[in-house]
Design an enzyme around this catalytic site. Structure first.
Site, PDB file in Angstrom:
ATOM      1  N   LYS A  94       0.862  -1.186   0.000  1.00  0.00           N
ATOM      2  CA  LYS A  94       0.000   0.000   0.000  1.00  0.00           C
ATOM      3  C   LYS A  94       0.888   1.222   0.000  1.00  0.00           C
ATOM      4  O   LYS A  94       1.790   1.345   0.830  1.00  0.00           O
ATOM      5  CB  LYS A  94      -0.878  -0.018   1.271  1.00  0.00           C
ATOM      6  CG  LYS A  94      -1.825   1.140   1.369  1.00  0.00           C
ATOM      7  CD  LYS A  94      -3.151   0.841   0.701  1.00  0.00           C
ATOM      8  CE  LYS A  94      -3.950   2.092   0.388  1.00  0.00           C
ATOM      9  NZ  LYS A  94      -3.578   2.779  -0.875  1.00  0.00           N
ATOM     10  N   GLN A 115       7.296   3.762   3.883  1.00  0.00           N
ATOM     11  CA  GLN A 115       5.895   3.342   3.935  1.00  0.00           C
ATOM     12  C   GLN A 115       5.717   2.052   4.740  1.00  0.00           C
ATOM     13  O   GLN A 115       4.684   1.859   5.387  1.00  0.00           O
ATOM     14  CB  GLN A 115       5.398   3.142   2.491  1.00  0.00           C
ATOM     15  CG  GLN A 115       3.895   3.136   2.329  1.00  0.00           C
ATOM     16  CD  GLN A 115       3.303   4.520   2.198  1.00  0.00           C
ATOM     17  OE1 GLN A 115       3.795   5.345   1.465  1.00  0.00           O
ATOM     18  NE2 GLN A 115       2.230   4.778   2.924  1.00  0.00           N
ATOM     19  N   LYS A 118       5.575   3.231   8.377  1.00  0.00           N
ATOM     20  CA  LYS A 118       4.401   4.095   8.556  1.00  0.00           C
ATOM     21  C   LYS A 118       3.128   3.257   8.599  1.00  0.00           C
ATOM     22  O   LYS A 118       2.284   3.418   9.479  1.00  0.00           O
ATOM     23  CB  LYS A 118       4.336   5.086   7.384  1.00  0.00           C
ATOM     24  CG  LYS A 118       3.163   6.035   7.451  1.00  0.00           C
ATOM     25  CD  LYS A 118       2.984   6.801   6.153  1.00  0.00           C
ATOM     26  CE  LYS A 118       4.253   7.523   5.771  1.00  0.00           C
ATOM     27  NZ  LYS A 118       4.027   8.491   4.675  1.00  0.00           N
ATOM     28  N   LYS A 130       5.325   1.674  -3.106  1.00  0.00           N
ATOM     29  CA  LYS A 130       5.222   3.024  -3.660  1.00  0.00           C
ATOM     30  C   LYS A 130       5.477   2.951  -5.151  1.00  0.00           C
ATOM     31  O   LYS A 130       6.130   2.026  -5.632  1.00  0.00           O
ATOM     32  CB  LYS A 130       6.272   3.940  -3.007  1.00  0.00           C
ATOM     33  CG  LYS A 130       5.997   5.416  -3.164  1.00  0.00           C
ATOM     34  CD  LYS A 130       5.021   5.955  -2.143  1.00  0.00           C
ATOM     35  CE  LYS A 130       4.641   7.392  -2.444  1.00  0.00           C
ATOM     36  NZ  LYS A 130       3.844   7.998  -1.372  1.00  0.00           N
ATOM     37  N   ASP A 170      -0.210  10.854  -4.480  1.00  0.00           N
ATOM     38  CA  ASP A 170       0.959  11.478  -3.838  1.00  0.00           C
ATOM     39  C   ASP A 170       1.202  12.747  -4.655  1.00  0.00           C
ATOM     40  O   ASP A 170       0.279  13.231  -5.339  1.00  0.00           O
ATOM     41  CB  ASP A 170       2.170  10.527  -3.865  1.00  0.00           C
ATOM     42  CG  ASP A 170       3.336  11.021  -3.003  1.00  0.00           C
ATOM     43  OD1 ASP A 170       3.303  10.839  -1.783  1.00  0.00           O
ATOM     44  OD2 ASP A 170       4.295  11.629  -3.541  1.00  0.00           O
ATOM     45  N   THR A 214      -4.401  13.430   5.338  1.00  0.00           N
ATOM     46  CA  THR A 214      -2.976  13.567   5.656  1.00  0.00           C
ATOM     47  C   THR A 214      -2.730  14.882   6.401  1.00  0.00           C
ATOM     48  O   THR A 214      -2.050  14.914   7.433  1.00  0.00           O
ATOM     49  CB  THR A 214      -2.125  13.481   4.380  1.00  0.00           C
ATOM     50  OG1 THR A 214      -2.516  12.318   3.661  1.00  0.00           O
ATOM     51  CG2 THR A 214      -0.648  13.410   4.702  1.00  0.00           C
ATOM     52  N   ASN A 245      -2.263  19.088  -1.698  1.00  0.00           N
ATOM     53  CA  ASN A 245      -3.282  18.395  -0.900  1.00  0.00           C
ATOM     54  C   ASN A 245      -2.956  18.421   0.597  1.00  0.00           C
ATOM     55  O   ASN A 245      -3.805  18.801   1.425  1.00  0.00           O
ATOM     56  CB  ASN A 245      -3.408  16.949  -1.410  1.00  0.00           C
ATOM     57  CG  ASN A 245      -4.264  16.109  -0.506  1.00  0.00           C
ATOM     58  OD1 ASN A 245      -3.762  15.375   0.336  1.00  0.00           O
ATOM     59  ND2 ASN A 245      -5.575  16.226  -0.637  1.00  0.00           N
ATOM     60  N   SER A 381      -6.886   5.698   3.974  1.00  0.00           N
ATOM     61  CA  SER A 381      -6.979   4.819   2.807  1.00  0.00           C
ATOM     62  C   SER A 381      -7.409   3.420   3.252  1.00  0.00           C
ATOM     63  O   SER A 381      -8.218   2.765   2.589  1.00  0.00           O
ATOM     64  CB  SER A 381      -5.629   4.720   2.093  1.00  0.00           C
ATOM     65  OG  SER A 381      -5.450   5.811   1.227  1.00  0.00           O
TER      66      SER A 381
HETATM   67  P1  NDP Z   1       0.688  17.833  -4.165  1.00  0.00           P
HETATM   68  O1  NDP Z   1       1.166  17.504  -5.512  1.00  0.00           O
HETATM   69  O2  NDP Z   1      -0.757  18.011  -3.931  1.00  0.00           O
HETATM   70  O3  NDP Z   1       1.429  19.144  -3.623  1.00  0.00           O
HETATM   71  C1  NDP Z   1       2.817  19.200  -3.526  1.00  0.00           C
HETATM   72  C2  NDP Z   1       3.205  20.585  -3.055  1.00  0.00           C
HETATM   73  O4  NDP Z   1       4.585  20.589  -2.766  1.00  0.00           O
HETATM   74  C3  NDP Z   1       2.981  21.646  -4.113  1.00  0.00           C
HETATM   75  O5  NDP Z   1       2.723  22.883  -3.504  1.00  0.00           O
HETATM   76  C4  NDP Z   1       4.336  21.663  -4.836  1.00  0.00           C
HETATM   77  O6  NDP Z   1       4.626  22.890  -5.497  1.00  0.00           O
HETATM   78  C5  NDP Z   1       5.286  21.459  -3.676  1.00  0.00           C
HETATM   79  N1  NDP Z   1       6.485  20.796  -4.177  1.00  0.00           N
HETATM   80  C6  NDP Z   1       6.547  19.610  -4.832  1.00  0.00           C
HETATM   81  N2  NDP Z   1       7.797  19.328  -5.184  1.00  0.00           N
HETATM   82  C7  NDP Z   1       8.536  20.366  -4.757  1.00  0.00           C
HETATM   83  C8  NDP Z   1       9.914  20.670  -4.844  1.00  0.00           C
HETATM   84  N3  NDP Z   1      10.775  19.835  -5.440  1.00  0.00           N
HETATM   85  N4  NDP Z   1      10.325  21.816  -4.260  1.00  0.00           N
HETATM   86  C9  NDP Z   1       9.458  22.642  -3.642  1.00  0.00           C
HETATM   87  N5  NDP Z   1       8.125  22.409  -3.557  1.00  0.00           N
HETATM   88  C10 NDP Z   1       7.688  21.297  -4.107  1.00  0.00           C
HETATM   89  O7  NDP Z   1       1.282  16.673  -3.214  1.00  0.00           O
HETATM   90  P2  NDP Z   1       0.812  16.249  -1.757  1.00  0.00           P
HETATM   91  O8  NDP Z   1       0.334  17.434  -1.006  1.00  0.00           O
HETATM   92  O9  NDP Z   1      -0.060  15.066  -1.892  1.00  0.00           O
HETATM   93  O10 NDP Z   1       2.186  15.722  -1.131  1.00  0.00           O
HETATM   94  C11 NDP Z   1       3.080  16.580  -0.403  1.00  0.00           C
HETATM   95  C12 NDP Z   1       4.010  15.729   0.460  1.00  0.00           C
HETATM   96  O11 NDP Z   1       3.225  14.949   1.375  1.00  0.00           O
HETATM   97  C13 NDP Z   1       4.883  14.724  -0.293  1.00  0.00           C
HETATM   98  O12 NDP Z   1       6.118  14.590   0.395  1.00  0.00           O
HETATM   99  C14 NDP Z   1       4.094  13.418  -0.146  1.00  0.00           C
HETATM  100  O13 NDP Z   1       4.924  12.279  -0.301  1.00  0.00           O
HETATM  101  C15 NDP Z   1       3.571  13.571   1.258  1.00  0.00           C
HETATM  102  N6  NDP Z   1       2.421  12.737   1.606  1.00  0.00           N
HETATM  103  C16 NDP Z   1       1.258  12.828   0.891  1.00  0.00           C
HETATM  104  C17 NDP Z   1       0.173  12.061   1.245  1.00  0.00           C
HETATM  105  C18 NDP Z   1      -1.156  12.202   0.580  1.00  0.00           C
HETATM  106  O14 NDP Z   1      -2.124  11.610   1.075  1.00  0.00           O
HETATM  107  N7  NDP Z   1      -1.293  12.977  -0.483  1.00  0.00           N
HETATM  108  C19 NDP Z   1       0.263  11.059   2.328  1.00  0.00           C
HETATM  109  C20 NDP Z   1       1.497  11.120   3.079  1.00  0.00           C
HETATM  110  C21 NDP Z   1       2.529  11.914   2.699  1.00  0.00           C
HETATM  111  P3  NDP Z   1       4.561  22.954  -7.102  1.00  0.00           P
HETATM  112  O15 NDP Z   1       3.108  22.944  -7.427  1.00  0.00           O
HETATM  113  O16 NDP Z   1       5.263  24.213  -7.448  1.00  0.00           O
HETATM  114  O17 NDP Z   1       5.276  21.722  -7.594  1.00  0.00           O
END
Ligand code: NDP
Length: 449
Positions: A94, A115, A118, A130, A170, A214, A245, A381
């Site tokens: 997962k 993961q 976690k 993943k 993600d 999250t 997100n 999830s």
């Molecule tokens: P999204 O794609 O919805 O958002 C990602 C955000 O982070 C955007 O604002 C993006 O900006 C920014 N970002 C991405 N890459 C970079 C980078 N290299 N440098 C600076 N900013 C960056 O992703 P999520 O919110 O889903 O995920 C965010 C984090 O949370 C990740 O680490 C993910 O692995 C983790 N996570 C997510 C879960 C989920 O349920 N969605 C669960 C557990 C952990 P821009 O638009 O400019 O790229």
């Protein structure tokens, strides 16, 4: 300032480096776990005898594949797809799918490795995996994203299944992408297998609260950490990185619990609104219009937009990194501590560098690592899978209560484990050790597999 590895663990780490050259993020994630497992091997020598750590560091299966698709001009594009099925001792693999140009095997392996622990922490029956691709959804039309997702799933479907491997979202993968991938899976297998994906739309098998989970979970976790210190989020000034997100729903729950969130970011820069961010505006810009966060400062006159990634220079009491890996380094951590930060909880995976973690721990601030603090997403999830299995759908209130109980439980287990192993309040050690023991026991019971 690297922490010395235990003499039993050092050769294991060196072997991981040798067998997985160039996968820096994977090395970092493995090292962080190994640094905390010394006392476990003293208490449970059988785990060393059975080479459980060496086995956990080697994925059960890794799938790498070609994803050919046609863009709107008719040109052929080729991306690379990955799915790392890391460990299934506790349940089907997962973990989410990430679409971002930086994706390569080392990123997917670090995420899959994290993961495992976690998912064990959630208490739900799920293993660790993943996946993702170096595809960049930014600037692509809906039809391009659909064709890409269909091509990806035309290959990946054979490796998935509700009892085998269950992906989710993600970075770069939200409801739209999950819809396209699930649709193609359903079409190929000729079966409506709801439990094969989570993060589905609410009218076709999704769960309420999954979108929020999250971010909400991270905030529940930071509030629990503050409670152990006789404090709470109420009245605190908070800085959140990212505006995707996780960030959006972390901001929402902070505000509900009485905090003021003054900044958030994207990969180009960050916005500061000292009056507290207008969340409805952020949702409109990011979720509806899919534009850059910079637009916020055009619409809110007293807000500032600053280019670059200097968001951690803003004074705050609580910091929630919710963007990506290694976004908060030693310098940032030192600045946060100097400016009066008392708690950090990671909504993102591995956002703090090893130097940053050491600085937080030396300053004795409450520091919650991602594998504990952001586990609410995958836990919800698993709740979605439960609802699918029983053909049921729960209310928002009930599902959120389940999420909150899970986060409180994770915090308690992690904290108690840190006490049991003589490091009270060290959430990194507590999370790694608790998750590891659970997986190690299951692997031991199942024999040499
Ligand atoms: P999204 O794609 O919805 O958002 C990602 C955000 O982070 C955007 O604002 C993006 O900006 C920014 N970002 C991405 N890459 C970079 C980078 N290299 N440098 C600076 N900013 C960056 O992703 P999520 O919110 O889903 O995920 C965010 C984090 O949370 C990740 O680490 C993910 O692995 C983790 N996570 C997510 C879960 C989920 O349920 N969605 C669960 C557990 C952990 P821009 O638009 O400019 O790229």
């Amino acid at each position: 300032m690297t922490i010395q590895l235990d003499e039993k663990l050092d050769p294991i780490y060196r072997d991981v480096l040798r067998r997985n050259p160039g996968e820096l993020e994977f090395h970092q994630a493995v090292r962080e776990v190994l640094e905390t497992l010394g006392p476990v091997l003293v208490k449970y020598p059988e785990f060393a005898e059975k080479k459980i750590i060496q086995r956990i560091c080697e994925p059960e299966r890794q799938i790498i594949f070609r994803i050919p698709w046609q863009d709107d001009t008719g040109e052929i594009q080729i991306n690379r797809g990955f799915r790392v099925q890391f460990n299934s001792a506790l349940g089907p693999y997962k973990g989410g799918m990430r679409f971002h140009p930086s994706v390569y095997l080392g990123i997917i392996k670090f995420l899959g490795f994290e993961q495992i622990f976690k998912n064990a922490l959630t208490g739900m029956p799920i293993g660790g995996g993943k996946g993702g691709s170096d595809f960049d959804p930014k600037g692509k039309s809906d039809s391009e994203v659909m064709r890409f997702c269909q091509s990806l799933m035309t290959e990946l479907y054979r490796s998935l299944g509700e009892y085998t491997d269950v992906p989710a979202g993600d970075i770069g993968v939200g409801g739209r992408e999950i819809g396209y991938m699930f649709g193609q899976y359903k079409r190929i297998v000729n079966r409506y297998e709801s439990g094969v994906f989570t993060g589905k739309g609410l009218n076709w098998g999704g769960s309420l609260v999954r979108t929020e989970a999250t971010g909400y979970g991270t905030v529940f976790f930071v509030n629990e950490m503050l409670k152990t210190r006789g404090d709470s989020l109420d009245g605190k000034t908070v800085v959140v990185s990212g505006s995707g997100n996780v960030a959006i729903y972390a901001i929402e729950k902070c505000v509900e619990l009485g905090a003021k969130v003054i900044a958030c970011s994207d990969s180009a820069g960050f916005i500061v609104d000292e009056n507290g961010l207008d969340l409805n505006l952020i949702k409109r810009i990011k979720e509806v219009e899919r534009r850059r966060i910079k637009v916020y400062a055009d619409e809110v006159k007293h807000a500032r937009y600053i280019e670059g990634n200097n968001i951690w220079s803003l004074p705050c009491q609580v910091a929630l990194p919710c963007a990506t890996q290694n976004e908060l380094n030693g310098k940032d951590a030192a600045l946060l501590v100097k400016n009066g930060c008392i708690a950090v909880a990671e909504g993102a995976n591995m956002p703090t560098t090893p130097e940053g973690i050491q600085i937080f721990q030396a300053a004795k601030i409450a520091y919650g690592p991602g594998k504990a603090a952001n586990a609410g997403g995958v836990a919800t999830s698993a709740l979605e899978m439960q609802q699918n299995a029983s053909r049921d759908s729960w209310t928002f209130e009930y599902t959120e209560k389940r999420l909150q109980d899970i986060m409180v439980g994770i915090h308690r287990n992690v904290y108690e484990t840190s006490e049991e192993f003589g490091m009270p309040g060290n959430y990194v050690a507590g999370a790694n050790i608790y998750g590891f023991i659970k997986v190690a026991r299951a692997m031991t019971a199942m024999g040499l597999i």
